[in-house]
Design an enzyme around this catalytic site. Structure first.
Site, PDB file in Angstrom:
ATOM      1  N   SER A  69      27.517  42.587  56.035  1.00 16.10           N
ATOM      2  CA  SER A  69      28.029  43.699  55.233  1.00 16.10           C
ATOM      3  C   SER A  69      27.095  44.901  55.156  1.00 16.10           C
ATOM      4  O   SER A  69      27.506  45.969  54.705  1.00 16.10           O
ATOM      5  CB  SER A  69      28.363  43.223  53.815  1.00 16.10           C
ATOM      6  OG  SER A  69      29.551  42.458  53.827  1.00 16.10           O
ATOM      7  N   LYS A  72      28.355  47.996  56.704  1.00 15.47           N
ATOM      8  CA  LYS A  72      29.280  48.881  55.994  1.00 15.47           C
ATOM      9  C   LYS A  72      28.636  50.215  55.630  1.00 15.47           C
ATOM     10  O   LYS A  72      29.333  51.215  55.457  1.00 15.47           O
ATOM     11  CB  LYS A  72      29.803  48.174  54.738  1.00 15.47           C
ATOM     12  CG  LYS A  72      30.613  46.921  55.059  1.00 15.47           C
ATOM     13  CD  LYS A  72      30.905  46.082  53.820  1.00 15.47           C
ATOM     14  CE  LYS A  72      31.609  44.773  54.190  1.00 15.47           C
ATOM     15  NZ  LYS A  72      31.831  43.909  53.020  1.00 15.47           N
ATOM     16  N   TYR A 196      36.337  45.136  62.507  1.00 19.82           N
ATOM     17  CA  TYR A 196      35.603  44.668  61.337  1.00 19.82           C
ATOM     18  C   TYR A 196      34.725  43.454  61.666  1.00 19.82           C
ATOM     19  O   TYR A 196      33.543  43.415  61.315  1.00 19.82           O
ATOM     20  CB  TYR A 196      36.576  44.326  60.216  1.00 19.82           C
ATOM     21  CG  TYR A 196      35.893  43.778  58.986  1.00 19.82           C
ATOM     22  CD1 TYR A 196      35.100  44.588  58.180  1.00 19.82           C
ATOM     23  CD2 TYR A 196      36.024  42.435  58.637  1.00 19.82           C
ATOM     24  CE1 TYR A 196      34.454  44.078  57.061  1.00 19.82           C
ATOM     25  CE2 TYR A 196      35.391  41.920  57.525  1.00 19.82           C
ATOM     26  CZ  TYR A 196      34.603  42.744  56.736  1.00 19.82           C
ATOM     27  OH  TYR A 196      33.965  42.234  55.642  1.00 19.82           O
ATOM     28  N   TYR A 248      27.713  43.825  45.443  1.00 18.32           N
ATOM     29  CA  TYR A 248      28.964  43.282  44.931  1.00 18.32           C
ATOM     30  C   TYR A 248      28.955  43.178  43.414  1.00 18.32           C
ATOM     31  O   TYR A 248      28.541  44.120  42.728  1.00 18.32           O
ATOM     32  CB  TYR A 248      29.262  41.930  45.591  1.00 18.32           C
ATOM     33  CG  TYR A 248      29.179  41.975  47.093  1.00 18.32           C
ATOM     34  CD1 TYR A 248      30.023  42.813  47.826  1.00 18.32           C
ATOM     35  CD2 TYR A 248      28.263  41.205  47.798  1.00 18.32           C
ATOM     36  CE1 TYR A 248      29.956  42.868  49.213  1.00 18.32           C
ATOM     37  CE2 TYR A 248      28.193  41.253  49.187  1.00 18.32           C
ATOM     38  CZ  TYR A 248      29.048  42.089  49.881  1.00 18.32           C
ATOM     39  OH  TYR A 248      28.973  42.140  51.240  1.00 18.32           O
ATOM     40  N   VAL A 266      25.790  38.740  53.906  1.00 23.63           N
ATOM     41  CA  VAL A 266      25.717  37.280  53.809  1.00 23.63           C
ATOM     42  C   VAL A 266      24.912  36.657  54.943  1.00 23.63           C
ATOM     43  O   VAL A 266      24.707  35.447  54.962  1.00 23.63           O
ATOM     44  CB  VAL A 266      27.120  36.635  53.711  1.00 23.63           C
ATOM     45  CG1 VAL A 266      27.824  37.062  52.442  1.00 23.63           C
ATOM     46  CG2 VAL A 266      27.945  36.925  54.954  1.00 23.63           C
TER      47      VAL A 266
END
Length: 319
Positions: A69, A72, A196, A248, A266
């Site tokens: 992530s 991103k 993705y 998050y 992760v």
């Protein structure tokens, strides 16, 4: 926040790496992605890329890992250039307060994700990068940006991780199909998810990642580049989203304890930005219950305490 002498900062990083090597509580690897379940929890690396000067490293800082992530941040950089303000009509800018792959929240909000750093938001960003093109072109753009920012053409995609993500990504498919049903994806779901899954499989070391993130600590500029990577305003906005949404549903706690804009993945990586000073990358595969590196966060906490690198002021011993 101030810069530190190179020898002092190197000593701090070495001491952090030694301390992390002796930690017994190391978290759990991301076993729901089979390829990530193979990661060695004993590994730890950290790197700091000051605005001026060479990258400083300690521990396993040259070991490559799946940035997941953290990618991103880079896809958001591309999407802000490609879509401009229209981006924010399709994805929000608020913390989620829920798990990064929550379906309930997405349904409540009619297919518009809370922010670009949760899975649903990043899938929308991937759809924006894909629009009107083949997946290979969008994936190529992401990889080219990562290589350019890291100043290293060896940065690549871990094909085994990409395959593992594709094979086990049913929850992400559920998010994508729901957003498609609500009209917030414009390309076929399988093609958007291809982008993705491959962006998440970009593999970098702490050294490469810290160097890649350095444009965000330098108001969108990067040393040696003729032009800005992003405008000052966009760099500020990306940093703001990292602070409020980057870890998050634990982003508030990270801001409270540490006070550095950051994005976790992760795969065990954490990218942090100290505006005007440095970019930081830490990695250890064991995760906490929120999905962020346990030792990576501990390293950031100690680094902030030892250096005073917090946007809110010095970090005390007791937090």
């Amino acid at each position: 926040m101030t810069e530190m002498r190179t020898e002092v900062l190197q000593e701090i990083l070495d001491e952090i790496a030694r301390d992390m090597a002796h930690q017994t509580e190391r978290g759990a690897v991301a076993s729901y992605i089979p390829e990530l379940a193979k990661a060695d929890r004993s590994r730890f690396g950290i790197a700091v890329a000051p605005i001026e000067g060479d990258v400083l490293v300690a521990g396993d800082a040259d070991e490559r890992f799946s940035i997941q992530s953290i990618s991103k941040v880079f896809t958001l950089t591309l999407a802000m250039e490609r879509a401009g303000r229209e981006l924010w009509s399709r994805v929000g800018r608020e913390p989620s307060g829920n798990r990064f792959n929550s379906i309930v929240q997405l349904e409540q909000e009619r297919g518009v994700p809370r922010n670009p750093f949760i899975n649903a938001g990043a899938i929308v960003v991937a759809d924006i990068l894909l629009e009107g093109r083949a997946p290979d072109a969008a994936i190529g753009d992401v990889l080219a940006l990562c290589r350019r920012l890291a100043q290293d053409e060896t940065v690549g995609i871990d094909d085994a991780v990409a395959e593992s993500e594709t094979r086990t990504g049913e929850r992400n498919r559920a998010l994508a199909y729901f957003m498609s049903a609500e009209g917030n994806l414009r390309e076929p779901v399988d093609k958007t998810l291809d982008v993705y899954f491959h962006q998440c499989a970009v593999a970098m070391s702490c050294r490469q990642l810290a160097r890649a993130g350095s444009y965000l600590c330098a108001a969108g500029r990067k040393r040696g580049f003729a032009d800005k990577v992003v405008t000052l305003d966009r760099a500020r906005r990306i940093n703001a989203l990292m602070m409020t949404c980057g870890l998050y549903d634990a982003s508030g706690e990270f801001a409270f304890q540490i006070g550095i804009p950051a994005k976790s993945g992760v795969g065990g990586g954490v990218l942090g930005i100290v505006p005007g000073v440095a970019s930081i990358a830490a990695w250890s595969p064991g995760l906490d219950t929120h999905g962020s590196s346990l030792l990576g966060q501990a390293a950031f906490r100690e680094l902030a305490r030892r250096t005073g690198w917090s946007v809110f002021g010095p970090v005390s011993e007791d937090g």
